[in-house]
Design an enzyme around this catalytic site. Structure first.
Site, PDB file in Angstrom:
ATOM      1  N   LYS A 104      66.493 -18.000  65.091  1.00  0.00           N
ATOM      2  CA  LYS A 104      66.891 -17.299  66.310  1.00  0.00           C
ATOM      3  C   LYS A 104      66.428 -18.098  67.523  1.00  0.00           C
ATOM      4  O   LYS A 104      65.308 -18.597  67.564  1.00  0.00           O
ATOM      5  CB  LYS A 104      66.264 -15.908  66.353  1.00  0.00           C
ATOM      6  CG  LYS A 104      66.966 -14.878  65.497  1.00  0.00           C
ATOM      7  CD  LYS A 104      66.378 -13.499  65.766  1.00  0.00           C
ATOM      8  CE  LYS A 104      67.126 -12.427  65.013  1.00  0.00           C
ATOM      9  NZ  LYS A 104      66.618 -11.076  65.308  1.00  0.00           N
TER      10      LYS A 104
ATOM     11  N   GLU B 270      69.267   3.752  58.160  1.00  0.00           N
ATOM     12  CA  GLU B 270      69.205   5.069  58.792  1.00  0.00           C
ATOM     13  C   GLU B 270      69.180   6.210  57.779  1.00  0.00           C
ATOM     14  O   GLU B 270      68.469   7.209  57.970  1.00  0.00           O
ATOM     15  CB  GLU B 270      70.391   5.243  59.749  1.00  0.00           C
ATOM     16  CG  GLU B 270      70.398   4.304  60.934  1.00  0.00           C
ATOM     17  CD  GLU B 270      71.065   2.968  60.669  1.00  0.00           C
ATOM     18  OE1 GLU B 270      71.161   2.155  61.595  1.00  0.00           O
ATOM     19  OE2 GLU B 270      71.484   2.737  59.510  1.00  0.00           O
TER      20      GLU B 270
ATOM     21  N   ARG C  63      75.142   7.677  61.014  1.00  0.00           N
ATOM     22  CA  ARG C  63      75.171   7.015  59.716  1.00  0.00           C
ATOM     23  C   ARG C  63      74.361   7.781  58.669  1.00  0.00           C
ATOM     24  O   ARG C  63      74.431   7.474  57.480  1.00  0.00           O
ATOM     25  CB  ARG C  63      74.617   5.590  59.846  1.00  0.00           C
ATOM     26  CG  ARG C  63      75.253   4.781  60.968  1.00  0.00           C
ATOM     27  CD  ARG C  63      74.873   3.340  60.927  1.00  0.00           C
ATOM     28  NE  ARG C  63      75.800   2.593  60.093  1.00  0.00           N
ATOM     29  CZ  ARG C  63      75.667   1.307  59.796  1.00  0.00           C
ATOM     30  NH1 ARG C  63      74.634   0.628  60.233  1.00  0.00           N
ATOM     31  NH2 ARG C  63      76.554   0.701  59.033  1.00  0.00           N
TER      32      ARG C  63
END
Length: 628
Positions: A282, A368, A396
């Site tokens: 990243k 989730e 979700r």
């Protein structure tokens, strides 16, 4: 756009142009693309770290595969800025995440190269598998490639798809963009060699011949299979994905085009499900983002030469900060409190809670469904879980919310950040539906604080209950109301009259209270701060209905099944009949843009509320004026 010249990049208007370049030119292109990306995002704001990490991978994929005929599905979709730039949208990057501009995620209506909308994570393998099997059914020769990273592989849906894909008779490539270095051994020359060897035709043919010969002698076949898995497992984490039925290749350096391109070219000719493990960094190429990829994950505008600066003047307290402060204070007061987040520690304001109460902090990853049932399990043992989750992400886990929490009436608090419109992230992240989908669930309560102090108070109220309660609040700051240090709550299911008027009463839910108050000044209307959608303050509602000639409900949420619908149901049950104007979000998906502008476009600012009331109740207002 960036002032630095990018002569090669400016010649690329589609991947077709890219595929005409020589290998050395691709290195130059990647350098220019990274520089352009950095300066572009610095001017608009948006996701940066993850996109800097996918530059070479994007170049290699569009170079090797015949896009858009070959399907690329990016997951999570916020790592697709290089993809957008290389697919004809470079000149529109100045409009990124702005009203009428480019989306920050793949969007099928935006480009034929955006094959699937992936603004929520962990959907790519399922979607790409569907595309691969559709190609087979239709008799079309094309490849489907799922690029999954940024933690998206932690979600159960990704593993459900892997389980299905491993036994599917189709050509599917799953690329794990491993940018956390969490499961990867060091990469280098040996791994590059192994990746190219394992993806080559010779290895594939030899393996198939070996299987054919040894199947006649099962013990030898099993021994050979174990030796192969063990040998690969000594240098790569292959076993898991091989067990799913994939041919595992890698890990390889995702910033090395001389490794990526030949490996992808070899894989392109292989049949069946393939799994390529790519390691990226990243923030690659921008030292500040490499050093702090979290801070540069989704920055606002900044100067790349200086980097992100700490604000000199403290701004207004956000609802997220109010929640974070309340969480720490309540945890200090009650040792039963545990905090849960599905990979949204910073976004949900839980950084300080993790530092102060590490043993009571749980980041379950992008999972989730698990987060909600995990909370239910904690609650069964007498703890008091607080699940900090964005409104759009709780969608979700709807089955878990009903089946594991509500049916068992467990005391779980849901702190719903990003309720209502969220601005630049657009329709996929808008918390427009939580009022309708929560208020229909038995045992569930739902609070809508009007400002920062009410948010703190209603969180305390929610925590004190012995049943599930959600507290919804928007992104950003509120009206600027100071918060008290107290942990005292407000009465469950009770609102208040904030302004007394005449013929018309405005029933405001949540932060819509303040534009409603401003509109009411010009209208001479009553304003009620309802606070709760469920339980609705029916006593207050019926009293107001009997004292007024018309009602107006205002909410920053979907009108269909929302708070206004709850009011109509209550009026019908009380056999009260009077005109009701419902103001809220219409039955459309509202795209990205400045949240203030978006609210105004939906008529949910003070001027819009006033205009809607004047249009609907012109005669009542005229009668009021004449009576005065």
């Amino acid at each position: 756009m960036p002032n630095t010249p990018h002569p090669l990049l400016e010649t690329i208007h589609s991947p077709e142009d890219l595929r005409k370049l020589s290998r050395p030119q691709l290195h130059t292109l990647a350098t220019e693309l990274r520089d352009y990306l950095l300066h572009s995002v610095a001017r608009t704001g948006g996701h940066l770290s993850s996109n800097l990490g996918t530059v070479e991978l994007t170049v290699a994929l569009h170079y090797v595969f015949n896009t858009p005929d070959d399907r690329l599905v990016w997951d999570v979709g916020h790592q697709t800025y290089p993809h957008k730039i290389l697919t004809g949208r470079r000149e529109r990057m100045a409009s990124l995440r702005q009203l009428g501009g480019l989306s920050g995620f793949p969007q099928r209506t935006e480009s034929e190269f955006d094959t699937f909308g992936t603004a929520h994570s962990s959907t790519s393998i399922s979607a790409a598998l569907g595309m691969a099997l559709a190609s087979k059914i239709k008799g079309e020769e094309r490849r489907a490639i799922a690029i999954i990273g940024d933690g998206a592989l932690t979600a159960g849906m990704a593993f459900e798809a892997l389980n299905n894909a491993g036994v599917a008779d189709c050509d599917l490539l799953v690329i794990l963009n491993d940018n956390d270095m969490s499961i990867s051994p060091p990469v280098g020359a040996l791994n590059r060699y192994l990746a190219q060897l394992l993806s080559g035709q010779f290895y594939a043919a030899a393996k198939n011949v070996g299987k054919t010969v040894l199947k006649g002698a099962p013990p030898l076949f099993e021994l050979a299979k174990r030796i192969e898995e063990t040998a690969k497992g000594m240098v790569v984490p292959a076993t898991l994905f091989e067990k799913f039925g994939f041919n595992y290749i890698g890990p390889i350096d995702g910033h090395d085009l001389d490794s990526l391109i030949p490996t992808l070219e070899n894989i392109r000719h292989l049949k069946g499900p393939q799994f390529l493990h790519v390691v990226t960094k990243k923030g690659q190429g921008y030292q500040l983002a490499e050093a702090d990829p979290v801070a540069y994950h989704g920055p606002g505008k900044f100067d790349p030469a200086i980097g992100l600066q700490k604000p000199q003047i403290a701004g207004a307290t956000t609802f997220t900060q109010v929640f974070g402060n309340w969480l720490c204070d309540m945890a200090a007061a009650d040792t039963r409190l545990v905090g849960i987040t599905p990979a949204m520690r910073e976004g949900s304001g839980m950084v300080e809670f993790e530092r102060s109460f590490p043993e009571r902090y749980f980041d379950v990853g992008i999972a989730e469904q698990h987060a909600v049932t995990f909370a239910a399990g904690l609650a069964t043992e007498g703890l008091k879980p607080v699940v900090a989750i964005y409104s759009t992400f709780l969608q979700r886990a709807y089955d878990q919310l009903i089946h594991d929490v509500a049916i068992q009436n467990l005391p779980v608090v849901f702190a719903l950040d990003r309720a209502g419109l969220v601005g630049a992230d657009g329709a996929t992240h808008a918390g427009a539906y939580d009022i309708p989908y929560l208020r229909c669930i038995p045992n569930m309560s739902l609070a809508c604080p009007a400002d920062e102090n009410e948010c703190r108070q209603l969180l305390s109220t929610a925590f004190a209950q012995n049943h599930p309660v959600a507290v919804r609040y928007p992104r950003g700051a509120g009206a600027g109301v100071a918060t008290s240090a107290s942990l005292d709550g407000l009465p469950l299911g009770k609102g208040e009259i904030r302004k007394q008027g005449k013929a018309i009463a405005i029933l405001a839910f949540g932060t819509m209270l303040y534009p409603a108050l401003k509109a009411a000044e010009a209208l001479g209307a009553t304003v009620v701060n309802m606070r709760w959608v469920k339980p609705l303050d029916v006593e207050l509602l019926t009293a107001v209905a009997r004292d007024h000639q018309a009602l107006v409900t205002v909410e920053e949420g979907a009108l269909m099944g929302g708070a206004g619908s709850a009011v109509l149901e209550a009026l019908q049950a009380a056999d009260l009949q009077l005109p009701v104007l419902q103001l809220g979000l219409p039955d459309v998906f509202i795209e990205h843009g400045d949240p203030v502008k978006l609210l105004a476009l939906q008529g949910l600012d003070a001027a819009g509320i006033e205009a809607s009331i004047r249009q609907r109740f012109v005669s009542l207002l005229q009668a009021d004026v004449q009576a005065a």
